[in-house]
Scaffold this active site. Structure first.
Site, short mmCIF file in Angstrom:
data_model
loop_
_atom_site.label_atom_id
_atom_site.label_comp_id
_atom_site.label_asym_id
_atom_site.label_seq_id
_atom_site.Cartn_x
_atom_site.Cartn_y
_atom_site.Cartn_z
CG ASP A 106 -1.99 -0.96 1.04
OD1 ASP A 106 -1.97 -2.07 0.53
OD2 ASP A 106 -2.93 -0.88 1.95
CE LYS A 168 -5.28 1.70 3.05
NZ LYS A 168 -4.23 1.07 3.60
CE LYS A 197 -7.02 -1.70 3.04
NZ LYS A 197 -5.44 -2.16 3.35
#
EC number: 4.1.2.4
Length: 248
Positions: A106, A168, A197
């Protein structure tokens, strides 16, 4: 190019194990210790959460604690939590983590460059990291709390065409919760070209169901809250969370 590969409808309902398979848990705060990482691995494996993430120096330990070939992936953050690292730093960090056993990463977007209008820099950086760690999937964190609606649209479009696996919403290091309104901005912009996400302030099954209907496919949730939500799902009639619900 948008190929709509992620636009499949969510399931009508989820069993507890299905829910766990959509949730990442983590120990990525500055104060998390080796003991916290060991506990994280134990919980992730026992509950069947899809991923467990630790700060970079703990990723090799986490990798050693999570059985290979099981349902739980090991991940770590890149350029975390500010995103202000140089591209070379992010490539080096991501490459080291991938070589050390991370199965997904990430990465924090460079918010300062984005807000300065340096779109070329942001785009090329994401692509460079994607290429450096392939085939390890990259999630790109926007940190919505720092962005205007227009900046969210711009950043989402960049991620959608970058080759990243996910866009995300946040790091979990800011107090702002992810809202449905801002998730809609992302979903409408990416149109299924990249997965979404949601992370930050997700604390109810109702919120999860609403977000799934918007197109979210993964959640980053506080470990204890995640365990509690799976337990709540098991206590529902038929032990299933209804997703079909009212369409937006």
């Amino acid at each position: 190019m948008n190929d709509n590969r992620h636009r499949s409808k969510p399931p009508a309902s989820l069993a507890p194990r299905d829910l766990a398979a959509l949730i990442d848990i983590s120990a990525v705060q500055a104060f998390h210790t080796e003991a916290d990482v060991r506990e994280l691995a134990e919980i992730a494996v026992a509950e069947g959460f899809i991923a467990a993430h630790a700060l970079p120096n703990f990723v090799p330990l986490l990798r050693s604690l999570v059985p290979p070939g099981g349902p739980t992936l090991v991940g770590g953050p890149v350029g975390f939590p500010s995103g202000g690292h140089t591209t070379r730093m992010k490539i080096a960090e991501a490459s080291e983590l991938a070589e050390g056993g991370a199965q997904e990463l990430d990465m924090m977007i460079n918010v300062g460059r984005l807000k300065s209008g340096d779109i070329g820099y942001v785009r090329s950086e994401i692509r460079a990291v994607v290429e450096a760690i392939a085939p390890v999937p990259l999630k790109v964190i926007l940190e919505l709390a720092h962005l205007t609606d227009e900046e969210i649209r711009t950043a989402s479009a960049i991620v959608a065409e970058s080759g990243a696996a996910f866009v995300k919403t946040g790091t979990g290091w800011t107090p702002s919760a992810t809202t449905l309104e801002r998730l809609k901005l992302i979903a409408v912009t990416v149109e299924g070209a990249v997965e979404i996400k949601a992370a930050g302030g997700i604390r109810s099954l109702d919120a999860i169901a609403e977000m799934l209907r918007l197109g979210v496919t993964r959640f980053g949730i506080n470990t204890q809250v995640a365990v509690d939500l799976v337990r709540q799902c098991a206590a529902l009639p038929g032990s299933r969370l209804d997703i079909a619900g009212k369409a937006d």
